[in-house]
Design a protein around this motif. Structure first.
Motif, PDB file in Angstrom:
ATOM      1  N   ASP A  72       1.052  -1.141  -0.106  1.00 17.20           N
ATOM      2  CA  ASP A  72       0.002   0.102  -0.102  1.00 17.20           C
ATOM      3  C   ASP A  72       0.732   1.177  -0.032  1.00 17.20           C
ATOM      4  O   ASP A  72       0.472   2.360  -0.191  1.00 17.20           O
ATOM      5  CB  ASP A  72      -0.886  -0.017   1.214  1.00 17.20           C
ATOM      6  CG  ASP A  72      -1.926  -0.872   1.089  1.00 17.20           C
ATOM      7  OD1 ASP A  72      -2.287  -1.374  -0.061  1.00 17.20           O
ATOM      8  OD2 ASP A  72      -2.801  -1.102   2.172  1.00 17.20           O
ATOM      9  N   ILE A  73       2.062   1.158   0.391  1.00 16.21           N
ATOM     10  CA  ILE A  73       2.981   2.370   0.575  1.00 16.21           C
ATOM     11  C   ILE A  73       4.049   2.243  -0.415  1.00 16.21           C
ATOM     12  O   ILE A  73       4.897   1.544  -0.240  1.00 16.21           O
ATOM     13  CB  ILE A  73       3.432   2.537   2.021  1.00 16.21           C
ATOM     14  CG1 ILE A  73       2.163   2.365   3.045  1.00 16.21           C
ATOM     15  CG2 ILE A  73       4.110   3.566   2.284  1.00 16.21           C
ATOM     16  CD1 ILE A  73       2.450   2.457   4.405  1.00 16.21           C
ATOM     17  N   PRO A  74       4.053   3.113  -1.289  1.00 17.47           N
ATOM     18  CA  PRO A  74       5.136   3.193  -2.393  1.00 17.47           C
ATOM     19  C   PRO A  74       6.648   3.543  -1.917  1.00 17.47           C
ATOM     20  O   PRO A  74       6.601   4.205  -0.870  1.00 17.47           O
ATOM     21  CB  PRO A  74       4.725   4.233  -3.387  1.00 17.47           C
ATOM     22  CG  PRO A  74       3.320   4.604  -3.028  1.00 17.47           C
ATOM     23  CD  PRO A  74       3.156   4.070  -1.747  1.00 17.47           C
ATOM     24  N   GLU A 127       7.692   7.038  -0.266  1.00 17.70           N
ATOM     25  CA  GLU A 127       6.499   7.792   0.027  1.00 17.70           C
ATOM     26  C   GLU A 127       6.044   7.467   1.325  1.00 17.70           C
ATOM     27  O   GLU A 127       6.245   6.505   2.057  1.00 17.70           O
ATOM     28  CB  GLU A 127       5.395   7.672  -0.992  1.00 17.70           C
ATOM     29  CG  GLU A 127       5.782   8.435  -2.243  1.00 17.70           C
ATOM     30  CD  GLU A 127       4.607   8.179  -3.422  1.00 17.70           C
ATOM     31  OE1 GLU A 127       3.363   8.446  -2.886  1.00 17.70           O
ATOM     32  OE2 GLU A 127       4.845   8.028  -4.626  1.00 17.70           O
ATOM     33  N   ARG A 141       2.124   7.158   3.745  1.00 22.64           N
ATOM     34  CA  ARG A 141       0.642   7.086   3.721  1.00 22.64           C
ATOM     35  C   ARG A 141       0.221   7.194   5.143  1.00 22.64           C
ATOM     36  O   ARG A 141       0.641   6.821   5.919  1.00 22.64           O
ATOM     37  CB  ARG A 141       0.062   5.986   3.141  1.00 22.64           C
ATOM     38  CG  ARG A 141       0.227   5.636   1.726  1.00 22.64           C
ATOM     39  CD  ARG A 141      -0.646   6.676   0.866  1.00 22.64           C
ATOM     40  NE  ARG A 141      -0.523   6.331  -0.561  1.00 22.64           N
ATOM     41  CZ  ARG A 141       0.446   7.013  -1.449  1.00 22.64           C
ATOM     42  NH1 ARG A 141       0.928   7.872  -0.908  1.00 22.64           N
ATOM     43  NH2 ARG A 141       0.253   6.396  -2.793  1.00 22.64           N
ATOM     44  N   SER A 142      -1.060   7.983   5.333  1.00 26.69           N
ATOM     45  CA  SER A 142      -1.512   8.070   6.716  1.00 26.69           C
ATOM     46  C   SER A 142      -2.565   7.285   6.866  1.00 26.69           C
ATOM     47  O   SER A 142      -3.358   6.417   6.023  1.00 26.69           O
ATOM     48  CB  SER A 142      -2.009   9.473   7.054  1.00 26.69           C
ATOM     49  OG  SER A 142      -3.403   9.709   6.239  1.00 26.69           O
ATOM     50  N   VAL A 143      -2.460   6.595   8.179  1.00 25.10           N
ATOM     51  CA  VAL A 143      -3.571   5.568   8.744  1.00 25.10           C
ATOM     52  C   VAL A 143      -3.939   6.197   9.976  1.00 25.10           C
ATOM     53  O   VAL A 143      -3.421   6.727  10.843  1.00 25.10           O
ATOM     54  CB  VAL A 143      -2.911   4.378   9.004  1.00 25.10           C
ATOM     55  CG1 VAL A 143      -3.824   3.292   9.573  1.00 25.10           C
ATOM     56  CG2 VAL A 143      -2.255   3.826   7.866  1.00 25.10           C
ATOM     57  N   GLU A 184       2.348  13.640   3.652  1.00 31.40           N
ATOM     58  CA  GLU A 184       2.349  13.724   2.225  1.00 31.40           C
ATOM     59  C   GLU A 184       3.738  14.561   1.971  1.00 31.40           C
ATOM     60  O   GLU A 184       3.885  15.230   0.622  1.00 31.40           O
ATOM     61  CB  GLU A 184       1.217  14.952   1.819  1.00 31.40           C
ATOM     62  CG  GLU A 184      -0.165  14.410   2.385  1.00 31.40           C
ATOM     63  CD  GLU A 184      -0.897  13.845   1.310  1.00 31.40           C
ATOM     64  OE1 GLU A 184      -0.053  13.127   0.345  1.00 31.40           O
ATOM     65  OE2 GLU A 184      -2.211  13.620   1.573  1.00 31.40           O
TER      66      GLU A 184
END
Ligand SMILES: Cc1cc2nc3c(=O)[nH]c(=O)nc-3n(C[C@H](O)[C@H](O)[C@H](O)COP(=O)(O)OP(=O)(O)OC[C@H]3O[C@@H](n4cnc5c(N)ncnc54)[C@H](O)[C@@H]3O)c2cc1C
Ligand code: HEM
Ligand code: SF4
Ligand code: FES
Lengths: 147, 817
Positions: free
Chosen positions: A15-17, A20, A22-24, A56
């Motif tokens: 899910d996370i490139p 980069e 991501r928020s959870v 971000e």
């Protein structure tokens, strides 16, 4: 149950490139998880400056640069590295990978209370007044870079 | 006043000797420069059959490799010819010489009389068999036109065969390989560059070429170029033939001696000259590659300049200096393949000792030959940093007996970079133009030279192959009282190169991902400054033929919306020229209702902004809007603000609305170094403020003004006039040309106003709308190539690049441990 740390199964590794974040969301918290290639790291998603979404940001080595006004936060330590001499930090979380899932450790409920954005336990628990970022540029200049 | 002027002109003309120069190349023009230093007594006419002013032929290799443009290599501008009163006739060929009448005949039928004639006709590529060149797809590599033709032909994946493994053939091969061709070099001899290298050195060079992706076939004598009317392959005396889409013949050069023969001069291989550079006719002189001196025809520039100096003295009546021949030194100009060779490296000759050093793993090979205690020759492969020291020993005939033990290992001081203070004054710094350290120091002290540009202007040092630039800089730094280092701002400390260097590196080294650049040329990590800048360069140079790395982009360019202070985003659809429709407005209103958009605002750019949108709603909103992205979040094409022009306005003289919409259509979806805002107005009342836009077109009766570099943000600047043109199409095309020029030459985050202040409108004009047609066409072609591959970023709403690009991840479950 509540007096033990909890491991939360947050997301799949894919899910996370690479490089980069991501928020959870988890309850009241928002956690930013980053993929650094050789490992995943997790910190609070709120920038100590003005709550910018750190997930971000652009990853620079083992730091992330906040997308709003370019504060730089260490991903392993949670310390603010730019502006220099800022005693603010963000909460960091332990991470492990199991069966393709990223697990993040939630601290005890009690400990959770003590931590708030802009307050750093390592630095004596003193509330840190967010200073305007330095680096010779003011807010509007940074916006200019981004706009 | 008038009368006396005319008279003095008339007198001058009558008195002045007529000097006619045939050949507008490096030797001829350099010699004219020297003549002008001696005396202004000649009325000079130069004939050249190429259509260009004198340019640096050496650097054609860099043009082919995409490191330089044709404009970068100009040596003498048109103004130079004008200022020196030289009559320049380009694109015409001198076909005959009458030594008795002292006239030359030109192929346009005209006849020109001379008092003195200078033949500087250079040489032509040697073509072993005539029917080779009659086939389509067979090229040579000598002139700008040849280079252009090659660049046109060199398409990625095409098979190129280069016949000839000398300096020229290898540089051609490397250039074509950089352009994406699949290149094979075929060479007659048992090693590459056999005139400059021994078998071992040739072996190292072959390995390096192969390592760069160029195939090498040795011991192959080409018998035929296959194909019926069009090159399809190359056949050899030994073994099977190979396929080719096109062929470059680089098998040597032949001095152009035809005019010498017509003038009944003594001609062997070249036009024979003596030590004063005189031919067998008292009023005819020759210089450059077309001459033969003491049995030698040279094929490099250093001898030409030495010859030119001597000839200039002779021809101006200061006969005295003599030309004694030149110690030849050759350097291969291929980035990453260092080869240097000078003098006689044959170690079999009696009384010759050879000293060698070899490190196969590092690809370093050095050999020097010593005769009578003096240096006779040198070969350096893989590390040419000591070449200056050896050249000095060669030229000066230094006795090396005392240094015998350190010949290949300089003392630690010298090792730490060439110590300019220790260089003797007579030592040559610029080998191409023969400028010594002493001459440079004199220029600095006597002429007040403080910058590299002034030094070039004054001494011409470092204007040849450019490999002595570093040395010149060091000398300036050490000696010039007010040395101003040309301030070259590096991108950032992660990748410490100036941006124009980086663009060159990306192109020539074919780097196609940001991470690759960071790994090879930087610190491996990068930061928020260099990553977006490199991402831009990638996109601009490779137009989609690269690996787009979203982690190197600012968040706005990952989700194609503008991040706001609270982490929400804004959505600005494209409304070309500010012209919309009731249906579009209704859709926007419906979207605002459906997604509870907190604010709907008319922007300053004639568009509508939906503010406060959640990331996860973006793709749905885009789909519902059914409009393309307005790029309001990125360094790209924002919009063209228009007025109503002839369509409704009673003052309008041009259809600014349609022109603006068309301009926006032609440029939209492209990335730029910084945002680009444009305007189009129908008359000089300028209601849409085109004079403070990055690009503006201003309608006038019967014409358009195209203005660039305006600003009305943090800085306010009135735009400069780029050009005035008659038709709308010409105006749009001028805007496109400037736009691409800005894309290719501005630094990242440099708005057009800063860019124009830095370069000046004159330079920009000269390099865009007033550039030669091929340059303009090149800019347009590259723009159209990028445009064809650019697409509306909002299409990613339907086909995201990454499954979680727009998604808010929810934890899967909570498990106690
Ligand atoms: C790709 C390439 C790379 C090179 N690299 C190097 C290098 O690294 N180092 C080095 O030292 N040398 C190098 N050289 C060689 C160098 O460029 C030449 O030695 C030099 O240009 C010769 O100068 P010239 O004036 O004698 O001839 P040219 O520069 O060829 O000039 C002669 C001119 O006269 C014109 N002309 C000929 N006949 C007529 C006529 N009848 N009427 C009108 N015009 C005529 C020709 O078209 C030409 O423009 C390279 C050459 C090439 C092609
Ligand atoms: C985070 C800060 C900023 C954001 C989010 C932002 C966003 C925008 C947006 C969405 C528009 C409308 C653009 C369009 O329709 O294409 C706009 C217009 C504009 N912005 Fe900004 N901007 C910011 C900062 C700035 C700054 C710092 C400046 C000046 C230095 C600036 C100067 C302008 C100007 C002059 C316009 C109007 C252009 C015109 O009417 O032609 N902006 N901005
Ligand atoms: S700029 Fe001229 S044509 Fe355009 S609206 Fe204004 S007055 Fe009319
Ligand atoms: S909110 Fe992160 S730098 Fe301002």
């Amino acid at each position: 149950m509540n007096d033990k740390p909890k491991w939360i199964r947050t997301a799949r590794c894919e899910d996370i490139p690479l490089r980069e974040g991501r928020s959870v969301r988890f309850g009241e918290r928002e956690i930013a998880i980053f993929n650094l290639g050789d490992r995943f790291v997790a910190i609070s998603n709120r920038c100590p400056h003005r709550d910018g979404p750190l997930s971000e940001g652009i990853v620079s080595g083992n730091t992330v640069v906040c997308p709003l006004h370019a504060w730089k936060v260490g991903l392993d330590t949670g310390d603010v590295e730019r502006p220099a001499d800022t005693l603010a930090c963000v909460e960091t979380f332990r991470v492990r990978v199991e069966a393709g899932f990223i697990l993040v450790e939630m601290p005890l409920e009690g400990a959770e209370k003590k931590q708030a954005p802009g307050i750093c336990i390592e630095h004596g628990g003193l509330p840190v007044v967010p200073k305007p970022p330095r680096m010779g540029i003011d807010d509007s200049d940074i916006r200019n870079i981004r706009a | 006043m008038n009368g006396s002027n005319e008279q003095s002109n008339g007198n001058g003309n009558a008195n002045r000797e007529r000097l006619v120069v045939v050949g507008n190349g490096m030797a001829g023009v350099a010699c004219v420069e020297q003549i002008l230093k001696h005396s202004k007594k000649f009325e000079i006419t130069i004939f050249g059959d190429e259509t260009h002013v004198n340019y640096n032929r050496i650097l054609l290799s860099s043009v082919l490799a995409g490191e330089k443009s044709a404009d970068d290599i100009v040596l003498n501008s048109l103004e130079w010819y004008e200022q020196n009163g030289i009559r320049l006739r380009l694109g015409v060929r001198v076909t005959g010489v009458d030594p008795a009448q002292k006239t030359v005949t030109v192929d346009d039928g005209s006849v020109t009389a001379f008092d003195k004639l200078l033949l500087a006709t250079g040489s032509s590529p040697l073509i072993p068999s005539l029917d080779w060149v009659q086939k389509e797809g067979v090229y040579v590599f000598r002139s700008i036109d040849d280079t252009r033709a090659l660049l046109e032909r060199a398409r990625p994946g095409t098979k190129a065969v280069v016949i000839g493994g000398g300096l020229l053939g290898l540089e051609a091969a490397r250039g074509l390989q950089v352009q994406g061709c699949d290149v094979t070099v075929v060479h007659l001899m048992d090693r590459l560059m056999e005139r400059q290298l021994d078998p071992t050195g040739g072996g190292y060079l072959k390995a390096k070429m192969e390592c760069m992706g160029v195939k090498v076939l040795l011991n192959k004598s080409t018998t035929e170029i296959l194909g019926n009317g069009k090159a399809e392959g190359v056949a050899f005396k030994e073994g099977p033939s190979i396929e080719a889409d096109f062929v470059v013949v680089a098998a040597g050069i032949r001095p152009n001696t035809e005019l010498g023969r017509k003038a009944s001069l003594q001609v062997n291989r070249g036009i024979v000259v003596n030590d004063h550079m005189e031919t067998s006719h008292p009023d005819i002189f020759a210089v450059g590659e077309c001459v033969e001196h003491k049995g030698i025809c040279y094929g490099l520039v250093a001898p030409l300049f030495e010859q030119g100096k001597v000839l200039a003295a002779t021809i101006t009546g200061n006969k005295g200096p003599t030309y004694e021949g030149t110690v030849l030194a050759a350097k291969l100009k291929i980035m990453g393949v260092d080869v240097f060779s000078a003098g006689d490296f044959n170690d079999k000759a009696p009384g010759t000792d050879a000293v060698r050093y070899e490190d196969a793993a590092l690809g370093i090979y050095k050999k020097i030959t010593i005769r009578d205690g003096k240096l006779a020759g040198v070969i350096l492969v893989g590390d040419t940093s000591d070449s200056h020291r050896y050249m000095d020993w060669l030229r000066a005939g230094t006795d090396l007996t005392a240094m015998r033990k350190q010949l290949l290992f300089p003392s630690p001081v010298a090792d730490a970079g060439l110590d300019t203070a220790q260089m003797p004054d007579h030592e040559t710094v610029c080998g191409c133009l023969g400028v010594s350290k002493g001459a440079i120091i004199q220029a600095i002290h006597k002429k007040g030279v403080n910058t590299l540009a002034q030094l070039k202007e004054c001494t011409r040092a470092s204007t040849g192959c450019g490999s002595c630039t570093e040395l010149c800089q060091q000398l300036l730094k050490a000696v010039a009282p007010e040395f101003q280092e040309e301030t070259r701002k590096t991108l950032c400390k992660c990748v410490p190169f100036a941006e124009d260097n980086l663009r060159e590196i990306l192109r020539s080294q074919k780097l196609r991902s940001v991470q690759e650049v960071l790994d090879i040329y930087g610190n491996g990590t990068g930061c928020e400054v260099c990553k977006p800048a490199l991402s831009y360069m990638m996109d601009m140079i490779w137009c989609g033929d690269h690996e787009e790395d979203r982690s190197a982009r600012f968040v706005n360019d990952r989700v194609h919306a503008n991040i706001q202070k609270d982490g929400t985003f804004s959505v600005v659809p494209r409304i070309r020229g500010g012209v919309t429709s009731p249906a579009e407005l209704r859709r926007i209103a419906d979207v605002a209702d459906k997604y509870n958009v907190p604010m709907v605002k008319i922007t300053g750019s004639q568009r509508i902004d939906l503010l406060g949108v959640r990331k996860s709603d973006l793709p749905k909103i885009w789909a519902d809007l059914g409009m393309p992205s307005g790029q309001a979040y990125t360094k790209g094409v924002r919009m063209v603000k228009t007025c109503v022009g002839t369509e409704f306005c009673r003052f309008g003289v041009q259809d600014s609305t349609s022109a603006g919409i068309e301009l926006e259509r032609r440029l939209e979806n492209l990335f730029t170094p910084h945002k680009v805002k444009m305007g189009a107005v129908g008359c000089p009342r300028n209601c849409a403020e085109a004079t403070v836009k990055d690009i503006g077109i201003i309608g006038q009766e019967g014409s358009w003004q195209v203005v660039v570099g305006g600003a009305a943000g943090k800085s306010v600047r009135k735009a400069d006039l780029l050009v005035t043109v008659a038709s709308t199409e010409e105006a749009l095309s001028a805007a496109e040309i400037f736009f691409q020029y800005y894309r290719e030459n501005a630094n990242y985050l440099e708005r057009t106003y800063g860019f124009l202040e830095r370069l000046g409108i004159e330079k920009v004009r000269k390099e865009t709308v007033y550039a030669p047609e091929p340059v303009r066409q090149g800019l347009l072609d590259r723009l159209h190539k990028s445009k064809a591959l650019a697409q509306d970023a909002w299409l990613e709403g339907e086909t995201p690049r990454h499954p979680t690009q727009f998604i808010q991840i929810e934890p899967i479950e909570r498990i106690p441990l």
